[in-house]
Design an enzyme around this catalytic site. Structure first.
Site, PDB file in Angstrom:
ATOM      1  N   LYS A 203      60.259   3.272  23.787  1.00  0.00           N
ATOM      2  CA  LYS A 203      60.552   2.005  24.459  1.00  0.00           C
ATOM      3  C   LYS A 203      61.294   1.069  23.501  1.00  0.00           C
ATOM      4  CE  LYS A 203      58.287  -1.823  26.785  1.00  0.00           C
ATOM      5  NZ  LYS A 203      57.084  -2.359  27.401  1.00  0.00           N
TER       6      LYS A 203
ATOM      7  N   GLU B 248      43.637   1.711  25.248  1.00  0.00           N
ATOM      8  CA  GLU B 248      44.614   0.745  24.727  1.00  0.00           C
ATOM      9  C   GLU B 248      44.694  -0.453  25.678  1.00  0.00           C
ATOM     10  OE1 GLU B 248      48.189   1.957  22.168  1.00  0.00           O
ATOM     11  OE2 GLU B 248      49.183   1.401  24.022  1.00  0.00           O
TER      12      GLU B 248
ATOM     13  N   HIS C 119      30.394  24.505  27.642  1.00  0.00           N
ATOM     14  CA  HIS C 119      29.953  25.295  26.489  1.00  0.00           C
ATOM     15  C   HIS C 119      30.154  24.524  25.197  1.00  0.00           C
ATOM     16  CE1 HIS C 119      29.352  28.814  29.021  1.00  0.00           C
ATOM     17  NE2 HIS C 119      30.385  28.326  29.702  1.00  0.00           N
TER      18      HIS C 119
ATOM     19  N   GLY D 204      54.270   0.918  27.842  1.00  0.00           N
ATOM     20  CA  GLY D 204      54.370   2.290  27.333  1.00  0.00           C
ATOM     21  C   GLY D 204      53.426   3.252  28.033  1.00  0.00           C
ATOM     22  N   ARG D 205      52.158   2.880  28.107  1.00  0.00           N
ATOM     23  CA  ARG D 205      51.159   3.811  28.679  1.00  0.00           C
ATOM     24  C   ARG D 205      51.237   3.891  30.199  1.00  0.00           C
ATOM     25  NH1 ARG D 205      49.300  -0.535  26.079  1.00  0.00           N
ATOM     26  NH2 ARG D 205      48.070  -2.074  27.204  1.00  0.00           N
TER      27      ARG D 205
ATOM     28  N   GLU E  30      57.118   6.714  13.583  1.00  0.00           N
ATOM     29  CA  GLU E  30      56.929   8.168  13.725  1.00  0.00           C
ATOM     30  C   GLU E  30      58.088   8.786  14.512  1.00  0.00           C
ATOM     31  OE1 GLU E  30      54.729   5.800  14.387  1.00  0.00           O
ATOM     32  OE2 GLU E  30      52.662   6.451  14.025  1.00  0.00           O
TER      33      GLU E  30
ATOM     34  N   LYS F  58      49.647  -0.864  11.326  1.00  0.00           N
ATOM     35  CA  LYS F  58      51.081  -0.600  11.086  1.00  0.00           C
ATOM     36  C   LYS F  58      51.566  -1.436   9.902  1.00  0.00           C
ATOM     37  CE  LYS F  58      52.403   0.187  15.934  1.00  0.00           C
ATOM     38  NZ  LYS F  58      53.212  -0.287  17.046  1.00  0.00           N
TER      39      LYS F  58
HETATM   40  O1  F6P Z   1      51.302   1.990  18.742  1.00  0.00           O
HETATM   41  C1  F6P Z   1      51.102   1.806  20.078  1.00  0.00           C
HETATM   42  C2  F6P Z   1      52.367   1.837  20.882  1.00  0.00           C
HETATM   43  O2  F6P Z   1      53.023   0.623  20.795  1.00  0.00           O
HETATM   44  C3  F6P Z   1      52.054   2.219  22.312  1.00  0.00           C
HETATM   45  O3  F6P Z   1      51.659   1.165  23.075  1.00  0.00           O
HETATM   46  C4  F6P Z   1      53.319   2.865  22.738  1.00  0.00           C
HETATM   47  O4  F6P Z   1      53.106   3.660  23.859  1.00  0.00           O
HETATM   48  C5  F6P Z   1      53.667   3.674  21.515  1.00  0.00           C
HETATM   49  O5  F6P Z   1      53.265   2.851  20.440  1.00  0.00           O
HETATM   50  C6  F6P Z   1      55.085   4.105  21.389  1.00  0.00           C
HETATM   51  O6  F6P Z   1      55.997   3.055  21.420  1.00  0.00           O
HETATM   52  P1  F6P Z   1      57.536   3.286  21.680  1.00  0.00           P
HETATM   53  O7  F6P Z   1      57.703   3.834  23.042  1.00  0.00           O
HETATM   54  O8  F6P Z   1      58.161   1.926  21.541  1.00  0.00           O
HETATM   55  O9  F6P Z   1      58.040   4.236  20.631  1.00  0.00           O
END
Ligand code: F6P
Length: 552
Positions: free
Chosen positions: A205, A354, A385, A267-268, A211, A511
């Protein structure tokens, strides 16, 4: 304050009764308990909450609480594009993404539907070009491997939907996800992939997430070096999904190959945007992605229109509040009896935890009660199990059982003296909620002549609440329904608590601290002789050990 409401106090009194409730007796007393405490949505899905520790009176009190908390108005505000994500001053409009009707949905006086439809058309055309071989890799080979790079909401939802619908995948298409910044994820997922047939979809987003950006750069290097620096290596083998199209262009991805979405999609909650749309349409075909949207839309209309006593997400949300705040059970187990739903609980963990893992309300005042529950889960029968022991005889964990009438794959044969795989699976789906609800008494064990010393060990206390959701079959459409039910249930709980379920400030501190450590690592890479001393003694000591040990 929520706890001062008359409706809240009534429910507290009700909970005293519920704690003494025997589900055995309730079922014996009322042969219509299932009819009273279940909802069928036109044969599309059945919700059975008769094994919850509630009566019709409890439900009436919960609906009264919902009214006192203006639940109906809050739901409507969400659908109307009001800025209910107050801390980020944003609308919350994932429902616009699957609005298959013709009604306008406005944000700041502008109908967002034309942009939504334009991106859907862009996705449809792109998927068709890939599938029909109009878009090929630089050497002219067909694209067969999709690697989606993203994390959190830009990963978990699409992965859950892709896995749930693997049975519907386009023949020859493969989809995998690289999320973790641990290099192992990239190495293992790309192992054996032919770069000439591979397309990376970078999903973020913000297009700034550390990452994802690191994995995206590694993917770009991987592709460029394997395609021997072909000038179109990135152009033909990378597309992006983001709200930050300027950053996408800066990364080197052609703006024509970018799929946008908007700040009013969290995002979620973004599976129904291009975040899910691009990888899922490539993997499953656009028609199947459209069926997912149709399932979501069906639930969206139901959520908006059905009265509370018939409203599946509302009932599930209120039962969540009941179990958590009134009975004190603040975990929730998600137990799909479907191997294809093996990533479901992981997605709902982010969606719910979240969203509702918050300590203050929208005005910044502490919430006086526990908010979002701890969510975990595994498909049945595997979970049986593993951790079901605790569910039966350890702590009380309200559970959601999710089952399907027909299997995705017919394996084995039903006969007069045997069951097929799906019947065996579903025998367990029906057995477990009853074991939790009705337990096994000492008297029953004695009648079975169980040795006296084993009786305490073999006793099951029962009265452990669960809900059953039964769908006809796991398809893209029912996946969409399931997803929307859980999205809306999460919103319902947040609306009742009065929190902002759509922000996520709790992820920020870690972060920032990682940024400081990262900077110190870079310093160390330049000058390993200077001792780490900037942090607290514990971090200084351990970081020093890590850096020295990691130097080789
Ligand atoms: O670290 C949490 C977060 O901001 C989530 O809410 C989001 O889904 C994810 O990181 C990834 O964010 P992006 O889509 O901006 O890479």
């Amino acid at each position: 304050m929520i706890t001062q409401l008359a409706q809240w106090k009534e429910l507290e009194k009700e909970a005293q009764e519920a704690k003494r409730m025997s589900l055995r007796q309730e079922f014996a007393k009322d042969p219509n308990r299932y009819q009273t405490l279940s909802v069928s949505l036109d044969g599309e899905v059945i919700l059975d909450f008769s094994r919850q520790l509630v009566t019709s009176r409890t439900m009436r009190l919960l609906y009264a609480l919902a009214e006192a908390r203006h639940l109906k108005e809050k739901i409507q505000q969400m659908f109307q594009g009001r800025k209910i994500n107050v801390t980020e001053n944003r609308a919350v409009l994932h429902v616009a993404l699957r609005n298959l009707g013709d009604e306008a949905i406005e944000v700041d006086g502008q109908d967002v539907m034309p942009q939504v439809r334009a991106v859907l058309t862009q996705i449809e055309n792109f998927a068709r070009r890939i599938h029909q071989g109009e878009w090929r890799g630089v050497t002219g080979r067909l694209i067969r491997n999709i690697v989606a790079v993203g994390i959190g909401g830009s990963y978990l939802g699409p992965e859950f939907v892709a896995e749930a619908n693997r049975a519907y995948a386009k023949p020859g298409m493969k989809l995998c996800f690289v999320a973790n910044v641990d290099g192992a994820d990239f190495v293992q997922k790309t192992e054996g992939l032919d770069p000439e047939e591979t397309l990376f979809v970078i999903i973020s987003k913000t297009f700034t997430t550390t990452e994802t950006m690191m994995n995206a750069k590694t993917a770009r290097d991987w592709m460029i070096s394997r395609l021997r620096h072909h000038p179109e290596a990135v152009k033909k083998h990378f597309v992006a999904v983001s709200t930050n199209l300027a950053a996408v262009a800066e990364f080197g991805i052609d703006p024509a190959n970018s799929f946008g979405f908007w700040d009013w999609v969290g995002g979620r909650f973004s599976v129904s945007s291009a975040v899910g749309g691009v990888p899922l349409s490539l993997y499953l075909g656009y028609e199947n992605f459209h069926s997912l949207l149709a399932g979501e839309y069906l639930i969206d209309r139901h959520f908006l229109q059905a009265p509370f006593p018939k409203n599946i997400p509302v009932i599930m949300g209120l039962l969540g509040i009941w179990n958590n705040n009134f009975l004190g059970y603040n975990c929730r187990a998600l137990l799909p009896y479907s191997q294809a739903l093996w990533r479901f609980a992981t997605h709902i963990q982010q969606l719910d935890m979240e969203s509702n893992g918050k300590r203050v309300d929208v005005e910044g005042n502490p919430v006086p009660v526990t908010t979002g529950p701890i969510i975990f889960g595994e498909p049945g029968t595997n979970g049986q199990h593993s951790f079901y022991q605790l569910l039966h005889q350890g702590q009380v964990v309200p559970a959601d059982f999710i089952g399907f009438i027909r299997p995705q794959y017919q394996v084995g044969k039903k006969s007069e003296n045997s069951v097929d795989h799906h019947q065996e699976l579903m025998a367990n789906f029906f057995a477990q909620p009853d074991a939790l609800a009705f337990g096994k008494t000492e008297e029953e064990l004695r009648q079975e002549e169980v040795p006296e010393f084993l009786i305490p060990h073999k006793t099951f206390p029962g009265n452990r609440p669960s809900t059953l959701l039964l769908f006809p079959e796991l398809t893209p459409k029912t996946t969409g329904m399931l997803l929307a039910i859980y999205e809306h249930r999460t919103a319902v709980e947040g609306f009742i608590w009065g929190i902002d379920s759509f922000d996520q400030w709790g992820v920020e501190l870690g972060k920032v601290l990682a940024k400081n450590i990262r900077a110190r690592m870079i310093d160390y890479n330049r000058d390993p002789t200077r001792k780490v001393a900037e942090f607290n003694p514990a971090t200084n000591a351990l970081l020093q050990i890590f850096l020295d040990g990691n130097r080789r």
